[in-house]
Enzyme design. Structure first.
Site, PDB file in Angstrom:
ATOM      1  N   LYS A  59       0.833  -1.201   0.000  1.00 31.55           N
ATOM      2  CA  LYS A  59       0.000   0.000   0.000  1.00 31.55           C
ATOM      3  C   LYS A  59       0.869   1.252   0.000  1.00 31.55           C
ATOM      4  O   LYS A  59       1.915   1.293   0.653  1.00 31.55           O
ATOM      5  CB  LYS A  59      -0.895  -0.044   1.250  1.00 31.55           C
ATOM      6  CG  LYS A  59      -1.780   1.166   1.469  1.00 31.55           C
ATOM      7  CD  LYS A  59      -2.586   0.998   2.760  1.00 31.55           C
ATOM      8  CE  LYS A  59      -3.393   2.248   3.078  1.00 31.55           C
ATOM      9  NZ  LYS A  59      -4.182   2.099   4.327  1.00 31.55           N
ATOM     10  N   SER A  64      -8.677   3.488   4.045  1.00 31.68           N
ATOM     11  CA  SER A  64      -7.755   3.987   3.042  1.00 31.68           C
ATOM     12  C   SER A  64      -7.070   2.901   2.212  1.00 31.68           C
ATOM     13  O   SER A  64      -6.384   3.205   1.239  1.00 31.68           O
ATOM     14  CB  SER A  64      -6.689   4.854   3.716  1.00 31.68           C
ATOM     15  OG  SER A  64      -5.938   4.091   4.654  1.00 31.68           O
ATOM     16  N   SER A  72      -9.261   1.477   8.292  1.00 34.82           N
ATOM     17  CA  SER A  72      -8.792   1.504   6.910  1.00 34.82           C
ATOM     18  C   SER A  72      -8.480   0.147   6.294  1.00 34.82           C
ATOM     19  O   SER A  72      -8.207   0.065   5.099  1.00 34.82           O
ATOM     20  CB  SER A  72      -7.551   2.400   6.794  1.00 34.82           C
ATOM     21  OG  SER A  72      -7.920   3.740   6.939  1.00 34.82           O
TER      22      SER A  72
END
Length: 473
Positions: free
Chosen positions: A71, A146, A170
């Site tokens: 990520k 996220s 997230s």
């Protein structure tokens, strides 16, 4: 290896095929590259073109040869740029994080970097840098955030596992939006080293997203445990987490609630999926009651907003040159504008508020083994619902809008408890609905036992979204 064959296997399945000599690691990697190209063309979920070659990794390990993604949540892998989803940042780390070292040692074949909202502080992945990442179940809806790019590509079958982080939900929120298993480990379970003692004052942790419970357990076995110099560590497990998959959890005291502590309304379909999960657990023999921790929502906001201002402004200023506010989105600019007014006593007060929330939630688990809640309060939101670049937002109003959509996850970041979102419900229109299970501190073992039993009772593995590699969709 054909795409449809590749995509139907989880990480453990691919590993076992490679170990048995039925397919080579190179063949799996080539299938993954084709799958990523196909899925990303529809979903817009990669922050960079795929890595060529893959990042260095061990030839053996518990997940040897399994394709993986990291990520864009900050410096992670030596030589891989980090943007934090922003047009205003780019850093290139000269060393690996502790987690990246462990991912390499596990044999994971890291092929790319996934999209995030700017500064990873949104439950939607729609940055100005990349545009919206689309949900494979409905391209007009978001993937959460996220860890949104990661969730989209795992759900679409492009990779079986991907890295995520969770500072307020997230990992769990994208898992809910995309029909995945999203585990947030206990505070201190996965090292944040060497560059941080703790992230977001201990609210945030790293882990990943998966399609099966056994993959989540296998990944946790590979990455958990303290590193040299860590500030603190979660208590070690009694045995390997993979041994908990399918194990008898015993008769548990399960509390169920669908009432948001903030008072916001919860979508009836979301609430119904949570209630249905409670009924399944009751048929398994668990003692199920309607109950909830006492949570003062003003303390939640008071504990989160000052910390968010400090962390967002710090991240925005973390590049090699002074931040250019014109390159950032509106909420980030607001944080940069007001951080100078934030004093040490404000942060002390915020941490004191967090402590009060943590004590109250911890007390609840002296009388309960598991809490069941919705993961989100709503179905996956259409693009543009959460507007991080809205200049009308302050950091307070931003978090109010964020938690109106996802009111159930942040409390357990504050408290540091392990929690997992499982795809246990489906809307009338076929959208996934995540249900969150929360356990006492350090009890990922209990979560994995119960999650695996639910995976058997309410199977989701054969459900695939409209965008799924190898299907022609």
């Amino acid at each position: 290896m054909e795409l449809h064959e590749y995509a139907r296997h989880d990480a453990v399945g691919l590993r076992d095929l490679i170990a048995a000599g039925e397919v080579t690691a190179d063949e799996v990697e080539q299938a993954a590259r084709t799958a990523l190209a196909e899925a990303d063309a529809e979903l817009n979920a990669l922050a960079l073109p795929p890595f060529t070659p893959a990042l260095d990794h061990a030839a053996d390990g518990p997940l040897a040869g399994v394709p993986f993604l990291i990520k864009d949540s900050g410096p992670m892998a030596r030589g891989v740029p980090s943007f934090l989803g922003s047009r205003g940042l780019e850093t290139v780390p000269g060393h690996d994080s502790e987690l990246m070292t462990r991912l390499r040692a596990a044999g994971l074949v890291t092929l790319g970097l996934t999209t995030v909202p700017e500064l990873v502080v949104s439950f939607s992945t729609e940055s100005l840098r990349h545009g919206p990442t689309r949900n494979p179940w409905d391209l007009g809806r978001g993937v959460g955030g996220s860890s949104g790019g990661a969730a989209a590509l795992v759900a679409a079958g492009a990779v079986p596992l991907a890295h995520g982080t969770d500072g307020a939900g997230s990992i769990r929120v994208p898992a809910s939006c995309c029909g995945l298993v999203g585990l947030k480990p206990s505070r201190g379970r996965v090292s944040s080293g060497p560059d941080a003692a703790e992230v977001t004052f201990g609210m945030s942790c790293d882990f990943g997203l998966a399609r099966t419970v056994r993959d989540a357990a296998t990944l946790l076995d590979a990455v958990h445990g303290p590193a040299v110099g860590d500030k603190y560590a979660a208590p070690p497990p009694a045995r390997r987490y993979t041994e908990e998959v399918g194990a008898d959890p015993g008769r548990l005291r399960v509390a169920v609630t669908t009432t948001a502590w903030s008072g916001v309304a919860v979508d009836p379909e979301v609430a119904a999926a949570t209630v249905a999960t409670g009924k399944v657990l009751e048929t398994m023999g668990h003692l199920v009651t309607e109950a909830s921790p006492e949570v003062d929502w003003d303390l939640v906001l008071g504990g989160v907003v000052p910390v968010a201002i400090a962390c967002v402004a710090s991240a925005a200023a973390s590049g090699p040159t002074p931040p250019d506010s014109g390159r950032f989105e509106a909420v980030t600019r607001h944080a940069l504008d007001v951080v100078g007014d934030l004093g040490a006593l404000d942060l002390v007060a915020a941490l004191a508020a967090q402590n009060r929330v943590t004590r109250s939630v911890g007390a609840f688990f002296t009388g309960h083994d598991i809490l069941v809640t919705p993961t989100l309060g709503q179905l996956p939101a259409p693009h543009g619902t959460l507007r991080y670049d809205d200049p009308g937002h302050t950091m307070t109003t931003w978090h109010e809008s964020l938690f109106a959509y996802g009111p159930f996850t942040v409390v357990f970041n504050i408290a540091g408890l392990p929690a997992v979102s499982l795809p246990l419900g489906w809307s009338r229109d076929g959208l996934p609905i995540g249900v969150q299970l929360v356990a006492p501190y350090g009890r990922e073992d209990l979560l994995l036992r119960l999650a695996s039993r639910l995976e058997e009772a309410v199977p989701w593995r054969d459900r695939t979204p409209g965008v799924f590699v190898g299907t022609g969709a």
